[in-house]
Design an enzyme around this catalytic site. Structure first.
Site, PDB file in Angstrom:
ATOM      1  N   CYS A  54       0.838  -1.207   0.000  1.00 36.82           N
ATOM      2  CA  CYS A  54       0.000   0.000   0.000  1.00 36.82           C
ATOM      3  C   CYS A  54       0.875   1.259   0.000  1.00 36.82           C
ATOM      4  O   CYS A  54       1.861   1.347   0.729  1.00 36.82           O
ATOM      5  CB  CYS A  54      -0.910  -0.009   1.228  1.00 36.82           C
ATOM      6  SG  CYS A  54      -2.051   1.390   1.253  1.00 36.82           S
ATOM      7  N   CYS A  58       0.336   4.975   6.903  1.00 34.30           N
ATOM      8  CA  CYS A  58      -0.320   4.762   8.204  1.00 34.30           C
ATOM      9  C   CYS A  58       0.687   4.038   9.115  1.00 34.30           C
ATOM     10  O   CYS A  58       1.093   2.902   8.808  1.00 34.30           O
ATOM     11  CB  CYS A  58      -1.574   3.909   8.026  1.00 34.30           C
ATOM     12  SG  CYS A  58      -2.636   4.517   6.702  1.00 34.30           S
ATOM     13  N   CYS A  61       0.373   0.341  10.289  1.00 37.02           N
ATOM     14  CA  CYS A  61      -0.087  -0.705   9.370  1.00 37.02           C
ATOM     15  C   CYS A  61       1.025  -1.534   8.735  1.00 37.02           C
ATOM     16  O   CYS A  61       1.911  -1.007   8.062  1.00 37.02           O
ATOM     17  CB  CYS A  61      -0.951  -0.086   8.278  1.00 37.02           C
ATOM     18  SG  CYS A  61      -1.688  -1.353   7.216  1.00 37.02           S
ATOM     19  N   CYS A  98     -16.378  -9.404   5.651  1.00 41.20           N
ATOM     20  CA  CYS A  98     -15.774  -8.120   5.304  1.00 41.20           C
ATOM     21  C   CYS A  98     -14.488  -8.317   4.506  1.00 41.20           C
ATOM     22  O   CYS A  98     -13.573  -9.007   4.954  1.00 41.20           O
ATOM     23  CB  CYS A  98     -15.490  -7.347   6.591  1.00 41.20           C
ATOM     24  SG  CYS A  98     -14.749  -5.729   6.267  1.00 41.20           S
ATOM     25  N   CYS A 130     -19.508  -6.620   3.645  1.00 37.64           N
ATOM     26  CA  CYS A 130     -18.857  -5.370   4.008  1.00 37.64           C
ATOM     27  C   CYS A 130     -17.551  -5.291   3.230  1.00 37.64           C
ATOM     28  O   CYS A 130     -16.958  -6.312   2.903  1.00 37.64           O
ATOM     29  CB  CYS A 130     -18.590  -5.380   5.509  1.00 37.64           C
ATOM     30  SG  CYS A 130     -17.654  -3.958   6.090  1.00 37.64           S
ATOM     31  N   CYS A 190     -19.582   1.834   8.879  1.00 39.02           N
ATOM     32  CA  CYS A 190     -18.782   1.228   9.949  1.00 39.02           C
ATOM     33  C   CYS A 190     -17.540   2.090  10.108  1.00 39.02           C
ATOM     34  O   CYS A 190     -16.726   2.174   9.188  1.00 39.02           O
ATOM     35  CB  CYS A 190     -18.412  -0.200   9.536  1.00 39.02           C
ATOM     36  SG  CYS A 190     -17.243  -0.986  10.659  1.00 39.02           S
ATOM     37  N   ARG A 262     -17.838  -2.851  18.088  1.00 35.40           N
ATOM     38  CA  ARG A 262     -17.080  -4.078  17.817  1.00 35.40           C
ATOM     39  C   ARG A 262     -15.755  -4.125  18.569  1.00 35.40           C
ATOM     40  O   ARG A 262     -14.929  -3.216  18.448  1.00 35.40           O
ATOM     41  CB  ARG A 262     -16.837  -4.212  16.308  1.00 35.40           C
ATOM     42  CG  ARG A 262     -16.170  -5.521  15.904  1.00 35.40           C
ATOM     43  CD  ARG A 262     -16.219  -5.765  14.404  1.00 35.40           C
ATOM     44  NE  ARG A 262     -17.572  -5.625  13.911  1.00 35.40           N
ATOM     45  CZ  ARG A 262     -17.963  -4.719  13.025  1.00 35.40           C
ATOM     46  NH1 ARG A 262     -17.105  -3.897  12.500  1.00 35.40           N
ATOM     47  NH2 ARG A 262     -19.225  -4.654  12.653  1.00 35.40           N
TER      48      ARG A 262
HETATM   49  N1  SAM Z   1      -6.724   0.391   3.133  1.00 37.42           N
HETATM   50  C1  SAM Z   1      -8.005   0.643   3.624  1.00 37.42           C
HETATM   51  C2  SAM Z   1      -8.055   1.759   4.650  1.00 37.42           C
HETATM   52  O1  SAM Z   1      -7.026   2.048   5.250  1.00 37.42           O
HETATM   53  O2  SAM Z   1      -9.124   2.335   4.821  1.00 37.42           O
HETATM   54  C3  SAM Z   1      -8.675  -0.575   4.230  1.00 37.42           C
HETATM   55  C4  SAM Z   1      -7.854  -1.572   5.026  1.00 37.42           C
HETATM   56  S1  SAM Z   1      -7.110  -0.944   6.531  1.00 37.42           S
HETATM   57  C5  SAM Z   1      -5.994  -2.224   6.932  1.00 37.42           C
HETATM   58  C6  SAM Z   1      -8.455  -1.044   7.701  1.00 37.42           C
HETATM   59  C7  SAM Z   1      -8.214  -0.626   9.101  1.00 37.42           C
HETATM   60  O3  SAM Z   1      -7.467  -1.601   9.801  1.00 37.42           O
HETATM   61  C8  SAM Z   1      -7.435   0.649   9.381  1.00 37.42           C
HETATM   62  O4  SAM Z   1      -8.190   1.803   9.220  1.00 37.42           O
HETATM   63  C9  SAM Z   1      -7.053   0.455  10.837  1.00 37.42           C
HETATM   64  O5  SAM Z   1      -8.014   1.027  11.671  1.00 37.42           O
HETATM   65  C10 SAM Z   1      -7.021  -1.060  11.007  1.00 37.42           C
HETATM   66  N2  SAM Z   1      -5.652  -1.525  11.296  1.00 37.42           N
HETATM   67  C11 SAM Z   1      -4.636  -1.647  10.418  1.00 37.42           C
HETATM   68  N3  SAM Z   1      -3.511  -2.073  11.032  1.00 37.42           N
HETATM   69  C12 SAM Z   1      -3.815  -2.210  12.342  1.00 37.42           C
HETATM   70  C13 SAM Z   1      -3.061  -2.601  13.493  1.00 37.42           C
HETATM   71  N4  SAM Z   1      -1.778  -2.913  13.412  1.00 37.42           N
HETATM   72  N5  SAM Z   1      -3.694  -2.636  14.683  1.00 37.42           N
HETATM   73  C14 SAM Z   1      -5.004  -2.311  14.767  1.00 37.42           C
HETATM   74  N6  SAM Z   1      -5.757  -1.939  13.719  1.00 37.42           N
HETATM   75  C15 SAM Z   1      -5.177  -1.875  12.518  1.00 37.42           C
HETATM   76  C1  DTB Z   2     -11.305  -2.650  11.767  1.00 40.50           C
HETATM   77  O1  DTB Z   2     -11.650  -1.660  12.448  1.00 40.50           O
HETATM   78  N1  DTB Z   2     -10.440  -3.570  12.166  1.00 40.50           N
HETATM   79  C2  DTB Z   2     -10.213  -4.543  11.139  1.00 40.50           C
HETATM   80  C3  DTB Z   2     -11.219  -4.122  10.051  1.00 40.50           C
HETATM   81  N2  DTB Z   2     -11.745  -2.912  10.570  1.00 40.50           N
HETATM   82  C4  DTB Z   2     -10.807  -4.000   8.654  1.00 40.50           C
HETATM   83  C5  DTB Z   2      -8.795  -4.611  10.701  1.00 40.50           C
HETATM   84  C6  DTB Z   2      -7.847  -4.916  11.826  1.00 40.50           C
HETATM   85  C7  DTB Z   2      -6.526  -5.126  11.212  1.00 40.50           C
HETATM   86  C8  DTB Z   2      -5.483  -5.527  12.212  1.00 40.50           C
HETATM   87  C9  DTB Z   2      -4.157  -5.657  11.594  1.00 40.50           C
HETATM   88  C10 DTB Z   2      -4.066  -6.733  10.556  1.00 40.50           C
HETATM   89  O2  DTB Z   2      -4.525  -7.872  10.772  1.00 40.50           O
HETATM   90  O3  DTB Z   2      -3.453  -6.472   9.493  1.00 40.50           O
HETATM   91 FE1  SF4 Z   3      -2.850   1.196   3.354  1.00 43.01          FE
HETATM   92 FE2  SF4 Z   3      -2.774   0.050   5.747  1.00 43.01          FE
HETATM   93 FE3  SF4 Z   3      -3.188   2.656   5.547  1.00 43.01          FE
HETATM   94 FE4  SF4 Z   3      -5.123   0.943   4.742  1.00 43.01          FE
HETATM   95  S1  SF4 Z   3      -4.360   1.222   6.829  1.00 43.01           S
HETATM   96  S2  SF4 Z   3      -4.398   2.781   3.674  1.00 43.01           S
HETATM   97  S3  SF4 Z   3      -3.836  -0.721   3.966  1.00 43.01           S
HETATM   98  S4  SF4 Z   3      -1.325   1.572   4.933  1.00 43.01           S
END
Ligand code: SAM
Ligand code: DTB
Ligand code: SF4
Length: 331
Positions: A54, A58, A61, A98, A130, A190, A262
């Site tokens: 990506c 973030c 992430c 989802c 979702c 959501c 959730r």
């Molecule tokens: N890329 C899209 C976005 O960012 O909207 C969708 C996927 S993104 C991985 C969805 C959500 O996962 C993020 O907004 C974040 O809240 C959650 N997330 C990602 N990494 C995480 C982590 N290490 N711990 C907890 N939540 C995480």
């Molecule tokens: C949300 O609030 N939590 C989920 C879902 N929406 C997409 C994602 C959590 C991701 C945790 C880190 C991972 O597994 O990559």
């Molecule tokens: Fe990309 Fe992760 Fe950010 Fe979603 S949360 S936009 S997958 S870097």
């Protein structure tokens, strides 16, 4: 009946958030019982349909291309493969499926067309579908709706003030615009966030304030505990305590009584008693299955045992009322 309000002040929410934790839980448990069946918990399954690589930054992430993590990038999965996973999830008792993609935003290309096919297929199985695909335009939201999408996940992640510390490649307003586009397409919203990213209590309240003063509350509010992943800037963040989760969940429950709250990422590091406190505080939804998107989650058997121990049962699909008019589209 506790009134649904969209005019909460930050001070009011701060007062609720800071109240003695047992009183806070008691109030939340009371509101929870006014609006929900407290023995029901929604069981959702996540699938990463496009993993890693990506372009965003973030800092929590593992899927951001710029951080060196163990996540292996993978192009968009085949529709058949996704539908097979959805069937598995349904057979294991999930009612919401989802699909997540590591995209900054949706582009109008063949991958999006394929996601629309996936949405149609999952909808046809009688699951609430979702997606979480990044930013969306109004037209893209409408296309998803027409394909049978039930809900869209797009998290605010943190407060507006703390946002710049976490992400620089898009703005808070971008997030809010997408939520607005989702809402206008009559898709269930959501939206929630993550705690444990170095934010203050004021930031936690700030994020809840933004959610609770949207023109309509999100139908679901995920509360994630940061899963610290090696290679990301957040790798060394200290673990959040259960009381911090309880305060977030209970406050969300009190100020957005109808929402599904959730208990999302972070359950692998919580024991049964800690999770029970979160349900008591008003959480009524979880992600099931041994993987979230890329990180581990408790397995189905462990969760079945927990449901038995706590006398909880899975909530049926499509129980949400709200402003979301939804019809299952026959295949
Ligand atoms: N890329 C899209 C976005 O960012 O909207 C969708 C996927 S993104 C991985 C969805 C959500 O996962 C993020 O907004 C974040 O809240 C959650 N997330 C990602 N990494 C995480 C982590 N290490 N711990 C907890 N939540 C995480
Ligand atoms: C949300 O609030 N939590 C989920 C879902 N929406 C997409 C994602 C959590 C991701 C945790 C880190 C991972 O597994 O990559
Ligand atoms: Fe990309 Fe992760 Fe950010 Fe979603 S949360 S936009 S997958 S870097």
């Amino acid at each position: 009946m506790t009134e649904i309000r969209n005019n909460w002040t930050r001070e009011e929410i701060t007062e609720i958030f800071n109240s003695p934790v047992l009183d806070l839980m008691y109030k939340a448990a009371t509101v929870h019982r006014e609006y929900h069946n407290s023995s029901e918990v929604q069981v959702c399954t996540l699938l990463s349909v496009k993993t890693g690589g990506c372009p965003e930054d973030c800092s929590y992430c593992p899927q951001a291309a710029r951080y060196q993590t163990d996540v292996k990038a993978h192009k968009l999965l085949a529709t058949d493969e996704v539908l097979a996973k959805a069937k598995e999830a349904k057979d294991a008792g999930s009612t919401r499926f989802c699909m997540g993609a590591a995209w900054r935003e949706v582009r109008d290309n063949r991958d999006f067309d394929r996601v629309l096919d996936m949405v149609k297929g999952v909808n046809g199985m009688g699951l609430e579908v979702c997606c979480t695909l990044g930013m969306l335009t109004e037209e893209q939201a409408q296309k998803l709706k027409d394909a049978g999408l039930y809900a869209y996940n797009h998290n605010l992640d943190t407060s507006e003030e703390h946002y710049d510390e976490i992400i620089s490649t898009r703005t808070y307003d971008d997030r809010l615009d997408t939520l607005n586009n989702v809402r206008n397409a009559k898709i269930s919203v959501c939206s929630g966030g993550i705690i444990g990213m170095g934010e203050s209590d004021g930031d936690r309240v700030g994020m809840l304030h933004t959610l609770a003063t949207l023109p309509e509350h999100p139908e679901s509010v995920p509360v994630n505990a940061l899963v610290p992943v090696e290679g990301t800037p957040m790798a060394e963040q200290p673990r959040v305590s259960v009381w911090e989760m309880v305060r977030m969940i209970a406050t969300a429950r009190i100020i957005m009584p109808k929402a599904m709250v959730r208990l999302s990422a972070g359950r692998v590091r919580m024991n049964l008693e800690e999770q029970a406190l979160c349900f008591m505080a008003g959480a009524n939804s979880i992600f099931a299955g041994d993987k979230l998107l890329t990180t581990p989650n408790p397995d189905v058997v462990q969760d079945e045992e927990m449901f038995q121990m706590l006398n909880l049962k899975p909530r049926k699909a499509f129980k949400g009322e709200a402003s979301v008019k939804f019809e299952q589209i026959p295949l």
